[in-house]
Design a protein around this motif. Structure first.
Motif, PDB file in Angstrom:
ATOM      1  N   THR A   1     -87.656 -57.202   0.917  1.00  0.00           N
ATOM      2  CA  THR A   1     -86.361 -57.760   1.297  1.00  0.00           C
ATOM      3  C   THR A   1     -85.299 -57.328   0.295  1.00  0.00           C
ATOM      4  O   THR A   1     -85.510 -57.430  -0.909  1.00  0.00           O
TER       5      THR A   1
ATOM      6  N   GLY B   1     -82.486 -58.311   9.811  1.00  0.00           N
ATOM      7  CA  GLY B   1     -81.616 -58.723   8.738  1.00  0.00           C
ATOM      8  C   GLY B   1     -80.444 -59.569   9.154  1.00  0.00           C
ATOM      9  O   GLY B   1     -80.123 -59.713  10.335  1.00  0.00           O
TER      10      GLY B   1
ATOM     11  N   VAL C   1     -81.371 -57.967  -0.816  1.00  0.00           N
ATOM     12  CA  VAL C   1     -80.332 -58.985  -0.672  1.00  0.00           C
ATOM     13  C   VAL C   1     -79.104 -58.583  -1.478  1.00  0.00           C
ATOM     14  O   VAL C   1     -79.235 -58.101  -2.596  1.00  0.00           O
TER      15      VAL C   1
ATOM     16  N   ILE D   1     -85.608 -64.345   3.923  1.00  0.00           N
ATOM     17  CA  ILE D   1     -84.367 -64.215   4.691  1.00  0.00           C
ATOM     18  C   ILE D   1     -83.686 -65.581   4.858  1.00  0.00           C
ATOM     19  O   ILE D   1     -82.463 -65.667   4.926  1.00  0.00           O
TER      20      ILE D   1
ATOM     21  N   ILE E   1     -75.871 -53.002  -0.649  1.00  0.00           N
ATOM     22  CA  ILE E   1     -77.339 -53.094  -0.572  1.00  0.00           C
ATOM     23  C   ILE E   1     -77.885 -51.718  -0.181  1.00  0.00           C
ATOM     24  O   ILE E   1     -77.474 -51.170   0.833  1.00  0.00           O
TER      25      ILE E   1
ATOM     26  N   THR F   1     -84.889 -57.262   5.766  1.00  0.00           N
ATOM     27  CA  THR F   1     -86.317 -57.261   5.475  1.00  0.00           C
ATOM     28  C   THR F   1     -86.987 -56.123   6.239  1.00  0.00           C
ATOM     29  O   THR F   1     -86.687 -55.908   7.417  1.00  0.00           O
TER      30      THR F   1
ATOM     31  N   VAL G   1     -80.979 -66.757   2.261  1.00  0.00           N
ATOM     32  CA  VAL G   1     -79.719 -66.029   2.141  1.00  0.00           C
ATOM     33  C   VAL G   1     -78.582 -66.867   2.724  1.00  0.00           C
ATOM     34  O   VAL G   1     -78.573 -67.177   3.905  1.00  0.00           O
TER      35      VAL G   1
ATOM     36  N   THR H   1     -73.441 -63.560   2.027  1.00  0.00           N
ATOM     37  CA  THR H   1     -74.436 -62.580   1.573  1.00  0.00           C
ATOM     38  C   THR H   1     -75.213 -61.988   2.757  1.00  0.00           C
ATOM     39  O   THR H   1     -75.444 -62.663   3.740  1.00  0.00           O
TER      40      THR H   1
ATOM     41  N   ALA I   1     -78.742 -59.532   4.008  1.00  0.00           N
ATOM     42  CA  ALA I   1     -80.105 -59.215   3.584  1.00  0.00           C
ATOM     43  C   ALA I   1     -80.822 -58.461   4.689  1.00  0.00           C
ATOM     44  O   ALA I   1     -80.545 -58.673   5.870  1.00  0.00           O
TER      45      ALA I   1
ATOM     46  N   SER J   1     -81.492 -66.191  -6.084  1.00  0.00           N
ATOM     47  CA  SER J   1     -82.457 -65.408  -5.297  1.00  0.00           C
ATOM     48  C   SER J   1     -83.784 -65.285  -6.047  1.00  0.00           C
ATOM     49  O   SER J   1     -84.856 -65.358  -5.454  1.00  0.00           O
TER      50      SER J   1
END
Lengths: 436, 436
Positions: free
Chosen positions: A297, A158, A299, A276, A138, A287, A279, A283, A285, B275
């Motif tokens: 955000t 996150g 992800v 959020i 990410i 924000t 998710v 995974t 994420a 998503s």
């Protein structure tokens, strides 16, 4: 075409092997994108004879990573050994001091020594890139460092640990206990034999320290973070959260408050309709709330050899292209020290679950103690979630409270008073609510 | 500190005014982050005397944006006028030719002339940055251009138009008609008086053309995109999608296939647990599928003065820091022409809604025609969604089919045969399914 960028890789675990494979596979595409070739010319690892599925024959071998860091046949030193101590620390310092750019996936090293390493990089005029240290593939480091350069950031938060999110997701979706889900995570390789570092929030804290520095211009300092893990979360909490329109996630949160930058890691209630909250599983994420605009955000996969190698390779590509930003987004002289925010001063909504004595007057006592601390209630639920008949354990009934914004100090005082009143059994469960 | 970066802004609508305000407000923070100041020293707009809520007194005024583009008192020319023709085109060309970096939010200009402008930028050795042209504040251009430099990308797709997503969200959540939601969008300022450009997918196509070029190294070419809008989507489709575990989104999709790069914009069925399916209202999102790793999704505000200005300012900050990547991620000489993929060859699952004659043998006829084209069915539903009693309109009953992966050609042929059999009334509704 400019000369080939010569890379030395220290650490040949899954990430190192994936990186070498990816550079081999994408050779021409990388050259087209960067205007120059990228070649791994030297490596270092503990065991020379292990089969890693990649051909190391053309690469110079160093048994000592520090020696590799000083080798003048490389332009970039890639540190994939991990750990905040040696040999990683000395090797990275030596590489920077000898004028080499450094790419690392080592969150522990940066969370502990990031500021000093950034000073070294700055002095040598080289890059210190670490996209892989948070959220693997990410692109959150680049986004905070370069992508939102003109924005004032109010908050960054996150899901930064896949193990915790996997456990909470399973608990929520299947109503399983924490222990069962942890055991499954261990069986599947998502959690270590000793899971403390992940489940108690320390991994999340190291990553949060990096994000906070990038977002707010603070000196990276994992010691300034309040940390609480997920081991106390019960299926009853997830069921209650679901009924009330929330999910429970282990969040790392860094937020600008009137009293400074507050950094904290703890289980958090997030509204089900937030990005959020969607998710799931391993995974990750992040924000980002920037001044005056709706949240952004990001992800994606937060771990794994290929995902981590992908981020490491992007960092190397930036070096190849000559793209170089200050490691923490600002010159080190502009970074400021940050205090550990005392959690008593934290303000927000709270979820509270109590095992109340099943007798007249209990609810009134609880409500009175909260009122004494001027805590307003958004909801109070005294029935078992999902409409089941309350199961009276030792004559107790679960009471779920959701408060409006108040201070943590007030909540702690009210619950201490409730405890003294002897109307509850066991320890109250308290989970902070994060607005989105 | 290095000299101040002098900026000229052409176009003072909401984005231009927000940009000037943000640069003023973030003056010190930007200087700390970039190591140099950023100052708007000259502007151009149609009307000099309009009140825009920002102080323009210290800025040099140009009534001709092309003159501003050539003004040697600026280092960066920011083009916020919009439109693929003049004056934007000539002004940007002139700025690049005279050695100035250009920052623009103009998707139309880049979708049409991006390749030639990138050649000009390359020749002059300056930057051509356009983060704001797709997804406003979402850092998708930077992510594709720099963040995934070492990855082979298989597919990039996204919700790139807030107007369409707003309309589809309202239709889904409230069961309203397309016309009602469009009228509301117009009333709220989310849609133009003539909404064609948004709702028929052309805006999405321009943005997709840019993403495809960055992801796959193609010469940007909006003419190579198959485009279909949302105006034919009925509440019945959204209800059926919901029942089958899907949502309908207008997606722009660019995907690497055995036959080349396929670029298409059309209403798409996406699984509810993806998503992209979570993205509601005017919010935008882009998902990137890179080789060997799980998808990365970036979500955020896709329009609005502040969000767009935020991206423009990041682009200016990159120029201030000397960060410069090729406009489309590779030198222009490495970009290759792309063919328009014929949609008959598109392969995937399909949702088909038919108004079937309510008489014996109809279902058998439909099933036979599909079987003749070797189309396998994942599901066939012949009752009204949500379990209501089928309302027979002119003696017809809705039939919903979900196919397994097949070719568009086969679907078209099967439906043509069904039409000739006279067992359906009206035009069949066909919506492609996108796997996630």
């Amino acid at each position: 075409m400019v000369e080939t960028l010569r890379v030395g890789v220290a650490g040949l675990g899954t990430v190192g092997a994936a990186l070498i494979a990816q550079i081999g596979k994408q050779r021409e595409a990388i050259a087209a994108r960067c205007g120059r070739r990228i070649e791994v010319v030297a490596v270092s690892a503990r065991s020379r004879n292990k089969n890693r599925g990649v051909d190391l024959k053309k690469m110079k071998w160093f048994s000592d990573p520090v020696e590799l860091a000083g080798f003048d046949g490389i332009d970039v030193f890639v540190e994939l050994m991990g750990g905040s101590g040696d040999p990683a620390k000395t090797a990275v310092e030596y590489a920077l001091a000898s004028g080499k750019s450094v790419v690392t996936a080592n969150k522990a090293l940066l969370a502990k020594h990031g500021f000093k390493l950034a000073q070294l990089a700055e002095k040598a005029g080289v890059a210190l890139n670490y996209e892989a240290a948070v959220g693997a593939a990410i692109p959150v480091i680049k986004t905070l460092r370069e992508g939102l350069a003109g924005n004032s950031i109010n908050r960054v938060y996150g899901i930064l640990n896949g193990t915790c999110n996997y456990i909470l997701t399973r608990m929520e979706q299947e109503g399983l206990s924490y222990a069962d889900c942890l055991a499954d995570a261990q069986r599947l390789g998502y959690a270590e034999a000793d899971p403390t570092f992940d489940v108690e929030g320390y991994d999340t804290a190291q990553k949060l320290a990096l994000l906070a520095s990038l977002a707010f211009g603070t000196k990276v300092d994992e010691g300034a973070i309040y940390v609480e893990g997920i081991s106390s979360i019960a299926p009853a909490d997830l069921a209650a959260a679901d009924e009330l329109g929330y999910r429970i996630k282990l969040l790392g949160v860094a937020v600008r408050t009137g009293k400074g930058i507050e950094q904290r890691v703890h289980p958090t209630m997030v509204r089900k309709d937030s990005s959020i909250a969607q998710v799931m599983g391993v995974t990750n994420a992040v924000t980002i709330d920037a001044e005056g605009i709706n949240p952004i955000t990001l992800v994606g996969p937060g771990a794994g050899g290929a995902a981590t190698a992908s981020a490491v390779l992007s960092d190397i590509a930036d070096v190849a292209r000559g793209l170089k930003a200050p490691p923490f987004g600002r010159p080190t002289g502009k970074l400021v020290a940050v205090q550990k925010a005392p959690m008593q001063r934290h303000e927000g909504g709270y979820y509270i679950r109590l095992e109340a004595r099943d007798k007249p007057g209990t609810a009134a006592t609880i409500a009175t103690r909260l009122a004494e601390q001027e805590i307003s209630l958004e909801s109070i639920v005294q029935r078992h979630p999902k409409g089941e008949v309350p199961k009276s354990k030792n004559g107790s009934v679960p009471v779920i409270l959701i408060t409006y914004a108040t201070s943590e100090d007030a909540v702690r005082k009210a619950l201490a008073a409730v405890g003294r009143d002897k109307v509850i059994s066991g320890r109250p469960q308290v989970i902070r609510i994060e607005k989105n």
